[in-house]
Design an enzyme around this catalytic site. Structure first.
Site, PDB file in Angstrom:
ATOM      1  N   HIS A 155     -44.575 -39.870   9.417  1.00 28.29           N
ATOM      2  CA  HIS A 155     -43.597 -40.761   8.785  1.00 28.29           C
ATOM      3  C   HIS A 155     -44.107 -42.187   8.588  1.00 28.29           C
ATOM      4  O   HIS A 155     -43.492 -43.159   9.029  1.00 28.29           O
ATOM      5  CB  HIS A 155     -42.287 -40.764   9.576  1.00 28.29           C
ATOM      6  CG  HIS A 155     -41.678 -39.404   9.730  1.00 28.29           C
ATOM      7  ND1 HIS A 155     -40.531 -39.172  10.448  1.00 28.29           N
ATOM      8  CD2 HIS A 155     -42.057 -38.186   9.250  1.00 28.29           C
ATOM      9  CE1 HIS A 155     -40.235 -37.881  10.408  1.00 28.29           C
ATOM     10  NE2 HIS A 155     -41.158 -37.262   9.680  1.00 28.29           N
ATOM     11  N   GLU A 249     -33.271 -36.190   0.571  1.00 29.73           N
ATOM     12  CA  GLU A 249     -32.291 -36.987  -0.167  1.00 29.73           C
ATOM     13  C   GLU A 249     -32.910 -37.731  -1.347  1.00 29.73           C
ATOM     14  O   GLU A 249     -34.075 -38.134  -1.306  1.00 29.73           O
ATOM     15  CB  GLU A 249     -31.664 -38.040   0.756  1.00 29.73           C
ATOM     16  CG  GLU A 249     -30.842 -37.488   1.889  1.00 29.73           C
ATOM     17  CD  GLU A 249     -30.219 -38.571   2.744  1.00 29.73           C
ATOM     18  OE1 GLU A 249     -29.477 -38.223   3.686  1.00 29.73           O
ATOM     19  OE2 GLU A 249     -30.453 -39.777   2.483  1.00 29.73           O
ATOM     20  N   TYR A 270     -35.784 -29.065  13.466  1.00 31.00           N
ATOM     21  CA  TYR A 270     -36.638 -27.956  13.019  1.00 31.00           C
ATOM     22  C   TYR A 270     -36.379 -26.675  13.812  1.00 31.00           C
ATOM     23  O   TYR A 270     -36.610 -25.577  13.325  1.00 31.00           O
ATOM     24  CB  TYR A 270     -38.113 -28.357  13.107  1.00 31.00           C
ATOM     25  CG  TYR A 270     -38.483 -29.420  12.096  1.00 31.00           C
ATOM     26  CD1 TYR A 270     -38.459 -29.154  10.728  1.00 31.00           C
ATOM     27  CD2 TYR A 270     -38.850 -30.698  12.501  1.00 31.00           C
ATOM     28  CE1 TYR A 270     -38.785 -30.120   9.803  1.00 31.00           C
ATOM     29  CE2 TYR A 270     -39.182 -31.675  11.576  1.00 31.00           C
ATOM     30  CZ  TYR A 270     -39.151 -31.383  10.229  1.00 31.00           C
ATOM     31  OH  TYR A 270     -39.474 -32.349   9.304  1.00 31.00           O
TER      32      TYR A 270
END
Length: 374
Positions: A155, A249, A270
């Site tokens: 990330h 999104e 997950y």
């Protein structure tokens, strides 16, 4: 039996979430009906082409996540020298590249990359600008470095876009610190940032003067935005971001807005277990669109020009997971249809529309291809 119960539990959870307003409701994924095209290879033999842009002479600049910057013109690849030190770990490396809107006048090129600069082990996302002199980068300037460094490999974000007023936006993912970074405006990570082109913080940024805040932050509550583009009509900055298991999104970025991660989400862990029971909350933005299951979106572009008239001003999103590009058909800010483009092409790392109007797709382990209308 236990495995079966886990599947059922996850299915029930997602079913319950779908009782809320669902941007996916009734939007079947069409298998490509609105335009005829062929695909040709433009740049072969790349490993992980993360960012790409075009110089005024038609040459391409391409970032390889592993740390190389490639100049490509007339079939020839040249590796640019004197590039910044790149921290390569997990999803981190050499990331996005864009030209300044007035590049022909000032020559500035903007990059994001993972960097180990600063204290602490590991790295975090950094924004720089530089100029190109022959086969070398010069005049490298550091504009923003997210902190703290961490050895986590996930990330980093990160995409860059300029708006019509010349402000620069870029994204940094939550760096794997879900429960701390995104909702704290005093910490980097899980944010969209806005700066002047020289790195100064605009006086009207939403958190300027707020005690302890990162004043470069423009919006927060994001997970890992790896798509960003300027809407060609409204001038709004649109992004997409990876959800966990489900809940990718598309968002329109608003000043000071909270996009909810991880307080609200249409995804689950997950493992299939839940980390939140909420898909909406007062004071938090709803996505324009979300995907369940996840498509693992990467790269995003509005279709401009006249090469694909049926797709003009519609939104292209790459799918790492399902090896295609998805065309989101828009009516204003509402997604009214979905279409699969270039199905089975490979893991899509980026999708851009070139200055010639053709659609370029960067593929992991392959290179860059483009779509040409028949």
């Amino acid at each position: 039996m236990r495995f079966f119960l886990l599947i059922v539990s996850a299915a029930v959870l997602l079913s319950c979430r779908s009782e809320h307003k669902d941007p996916n409701d009734g939007l079947a994924l069409d298998n490509g009906t609105t335009s005829s095209y062929r695909i040709e290879t433009v740049v072969p033999e790349l490993n992980n082409p993360w960012g790409m842009t075009w110089l005024p002479d038609g040459a391409m600049l391409i970032t390889e996540k592993s740390g190389e910057l490639i100049h490509f013109k007339d079939g020839k690849k040249t590796q640019i020298k004197d590039t910044p030190d790149i921290y390569v770990r997990g999803q981190g490396g050499f990331l996005d590249v864009v030209l300044h809107p007035n590049y022909k006048t000032n020559g500035w090129i903007y990059f994001t990359h993972a960097s180990s600069e600063g204290g602490g082990e590991g790295g975090n996302t950094k924004l720089i600008r530089a100029k190109l002199d022959g086969d070398r980068l010069t005049n490298i300037e550091s504009l923003y470095k997210a902190t703290p460094n961490t050895t986590k490999g996930q990330h980093f974000g990160s995409r860059i876009a300029f708006d019509k007023d010349g402000y620069l936006y870029f994204s940094v993912g939550d760096r794997g610190n879900r429960d701390v970074n995104p909702q704290d405006i005093g910490r980097d990570g899980g944010k969209i940032y806005r700066l002047h082109d020289d790195g100064r913080i605009p006086a009207d940024n939403p958190f300027v003067g707020v005690s302890g805040a990162k004043e470069a932050v423009f919006s927060y509550g994001h997970r890992n935005p790896q798509g960003m583009d300027l809407h060609p009509i409204t001038g709004e900055i649109w992004t997409h971001e990876h959800g966990p298991k489900g809940g990718d999104e598309v968002n329109i970025i608003k000043k000071g807005a909270n996009y909810g991660w991880p307080v609200i989400s249409y995804g689950v862990n997950y493992s299939g277990t839940s980390f939140t029971d909420l898909t909406e909350k007062e004071g938090m933005e709803q996505p324009v669109h979300y995907w369940v299951p996840s498509i693992a979106p990467c790269g995003m572009a509005f279709v401009t020009g006249d090469k694909f008239p049926a797709w003009k001003n519609q939104l292209l999103v790459g799918s790492l997971k399902f090896n295609y590009v998805e065309l989101l058909k828009l009516d204003g800010n509402k997604v009214i249809g979905r279409e699969k483009i270039a199905d089975g092409i490979g893991r899509v790392r980026n999708v851009r529309v070139g200055p010639n109007g053709y659609i370029y797709i960067a593929l992991e382990g392959q290179g860059i291809v483009r779509l040409l209308p028949n």
